[in-house]
Design a protein around this motif. Structure first.
Motif, mmCIF file in Angstrom:
data_model
loop_
_atom_site.group_PDB
_atom_site.id
_atom_site.type_symbol
_atom_site.label_atom_id
_atom_site.label_comp_id
_atom_site.label_asym_id
_atom_site.label_seq_id
_atom_site.Cartn_x
_atom_site.Cartn_y
_atom_site.Cartn_z
ATOM 1 N N ALA A 20 79.735 -20.055 129.926
ATOM 2 C CA ALA A 20 79.419 -19.632 131.262
ATOM 3 C C ALA A 20 78.918 -18.478 131.488
ATOM 4 O O ALA A 20 78.007 -18.067 132.174
ATOM 5 C CB ALA A 20 80.832 -20.010 132.049
ATOM 6 N N LEU A 21 79.619 -17.331 131.020
ATOM 7 C CA LEU A 21 79.468 -15.962 130.927
ATOM 8 C C LEU A 21 78.157 -15.479 130.336
ATOM 9 O O LEU A 21 77.113 -14.665 130.860
ATOM 10 C CB LEU A 21 80.248 -15.156 130.325
ATOM 11 N N ALA A 22 77.631 -15.951 129.121
ATOM 12 C CA ALA A 22 76.333 -15.860 128.491
ATOM 13 C C ALA A 22 75.172 -16.490 129.028
ATOM 14 O O ALA A 22 73.981 -15.996 128.741
ATOM 15 C CB ALA A 22 76.518 -15.993 126.941
ATOM 16 N N THR A 23 75.366 -17.392 129.858
ATOM 17 C CA THR A 23 74.246 -17.840 130.513
ATOM 18 C C THR A 23 74.064 -17.860 131.744
ATOM 19 O O THR A 23 72.936 -17.916 132.319
ATOM 20 C CB THR A 23 74.065 -19.635 129.728
ATOM 21 N N GLY A 24 75.249 -17.765 132.465
ATOM 22 C CA GLY A 24 75.085 -17.836 133.922
ATOM 23 C C GLY A 24 74.761 -19.029 134.460
ATOM 24 O O GLY A 24 74.420 -19.134 135.570
ATOM 25 N N GLN A 25 75.144 -20.178 133.770
ATOM 26 C CA GLN A 25 74.768 -21.361 134.066
ATOM 27 C C GLN A 25 75.878 -22.257 134.843
ATOM 28 O O GLN A 25 76.994 -21.608 134.947
ATOM 29 C CB GLN A 25 74.335 -22.431 132.982
ATOM 30 N N ARG A 26 75.725 -23.181 135.755
ATOM 31 C CA ARG A 26 76.784 -23.962 136.383
ATOM 32 C C ARG A 26 77.418 -24.647 135.333
ATOM 33 O O ARG A 26 76.981 -25.095 134.545
ATOM 34 C CB ARG A 26 76.119 -24.591 137.449
ATOM 35 N N ILE A 27 78.764 -25.024 135.617
ATOM 36 C CA ILE A 27 79.718 -25.457 134.888
ATOM 37 C C ILE A 27 79.030 -27.169 134.568
ATOM 38 O O ILE A 27 78.949 -27.619 133.536
ATOM 39 C CB ILE A 27 80.976 -25.750 135.550
ATOM 40 N N GLN A 28 78.452 -27.596 135.521
ATOM 41 C CA GLN A 28 77.826 -29.053 135.412
ATOM 42 C C GLN A 28 76.938 -29.110 134.417
ATOM 43 O O GLN A 28 76.685 -29.930 133.494
ATOM 44 C CB GLN A 28 77.134 -29.272 136.893
ATOM 45 N N THR A 29 76.067 -27.937 134.318
ATOM 46 C CA THR A 29 75.216 -27.901 133.183
ATOM 47 C C THR A 29 75.563 -27.736 131.793
ATOM 48 O O THR A 29 75.302 -28.390 131.009
ATOM 49 C CB THR A 29 74.204 -26.702 133.274
#
Length: 330
Positions: A157-166
């Motif tokens: 989550a931190l290293a990509t900044g992506q949503r949890i759904q993704t």
């Protein structure tokens, strides 16, 4: 349909039918709406159903004065700008997209914005270095599957900044492992999926400066620890208790909240989704360009126009991830 609310899907189905969509085409049209979107529309459509029932109005007769009265009633009950906008979007499933373009609806929402201006969820955010240092402090401890699962999800989550759904939709078959990085394709339909937007493509660099907080190394370790547990499940992240199966977005969010709590972050204020705020804010503070951040995190605001003008990604995934992982609190 009777007086009881039949559900969002049935209301939209009826609206399409009244719009002369052929019976054979209804199911195909309904597939354009995800379950999460149906849940989002459910509140607005239910309130509209109750409003129409109370006032003896045809639910599918969408007239602007009626819509304005409905929205005004909800405003007086304390509905926020965002909630009212969600209700309008729900009604557009019956009335069509032109509802939002009506000058009276536009003027109403300008007025609501002036009276009840929407505020961001967080006025500030937390330093990712707090969580990174927490993982560093436990580097010598025995690794349990529960801790490894929480660590992987949080670092992703931190290293990509992506949503949890993704993150919940990552499949092992879509992971490409290279000597210096791991690449992950996300072909599944997500919140921002559309014809004009590319699907997320995650790049996890090997962070050799400190393997204890390297997300790529953690992912490889996780694959090794779960290879005999997952059976036919191709989804990367599985539950850490029997029966082992795909971990849902809610499960991932709970794991992240556990990490935030153990790290000393106030989870009464910051939820699991705050990793997105924390990561992107830290990247900006450390000099990563705003365009790179938006593309890295799959940001929706303005990123579409950027992609349309230049028609190619300019994201520096390695710089984004390394910036987050190198963070430290002193």
């Amino acid at each position: 349909m009777g007086d009881s609310f039949p559900g969002s899907r049935e209301i939209i189905r009826k609206a399409l039918s009244l719009g002369e969509v052929p019976q054979d085409s209804l199911e195909i049209c309904l597939l354009s709406i995800t379950q999460n979107t149906l849940k989002q529309y459910s509140c607005g459509l239910r309130l509209w159903w109750e409003f129409c029932t109370k006032n003896n109005i045809n639910v599918f007769s969408i007239k602007i004065p009626r819509v304005l009265q409905f929205l005004t009633d909800q405003f007086k009950k304390g509905a926020s700008y965002g909630s009212l906008n969600s209700y309008r979007s729900a009604l557009a499933q019956i009335a069509g997209p032109n509802l939002a373009q009506d000058f009276r609806i536009k003027r109403f929402f300008r007025g609501v914005f002036s009276l009840r201006q929407p505020l961001p969820r967080y006025e500030n955010t937390w330093d990712p270095g707090i969580v990174v240092d927490y993982f560093r402090s436990l580097a010598s401890n025995p690794i349990t599957l529960e801790f490894l699962s929480e660590k992987l999800v949080t670092l992703l989550a931190l290293a990509t900044g992506q949503r949890i759904q993704t993150l919940s939709l990552i499949e092992i078959s879509n992971i490409l492992i290279h000597p210096d990085r791991i690449e992950i394709k996300i072909p599944h339909r997500i919140k921002t999926t559309s014809l004009k937007r590319t699907q997320p493509f995650l790049v996890l660099p090997m962070y050799h400066l400190d393997p204890t907080v390297c997300v790529a190394t953690t992912l490889l370790q996780y694959l090794d620890e779960t290879k005999d547990l997952r059976g036919p499940c191709d989804f990367l992240i599985i539950t850490h208790k029997r029966p082992f199966r795909k971990a849902t977005s809610h499960t991932l969010a709970r794991w992240i909240k556990n990490v935030l709590r153990k790290s000393g972050i106030d989870i009464n204020t910051f939820k699991a989704h705050s990793t997105r705020h924390a990561a992107t804010s830290a990247a900006a503070k450390n000099g990563v360009s705003f365009d790179s951040i938006r593309l890295a995190a799959g940001w929706t605001q303005n990123s579409r126009s950027f992609a349309n003008f230049y028609n190619r990604p300019i994201i520096d995934n390695k710089k984004f991830a390394n910036t987050i992982l190198s963070a430290s609190v002193y």
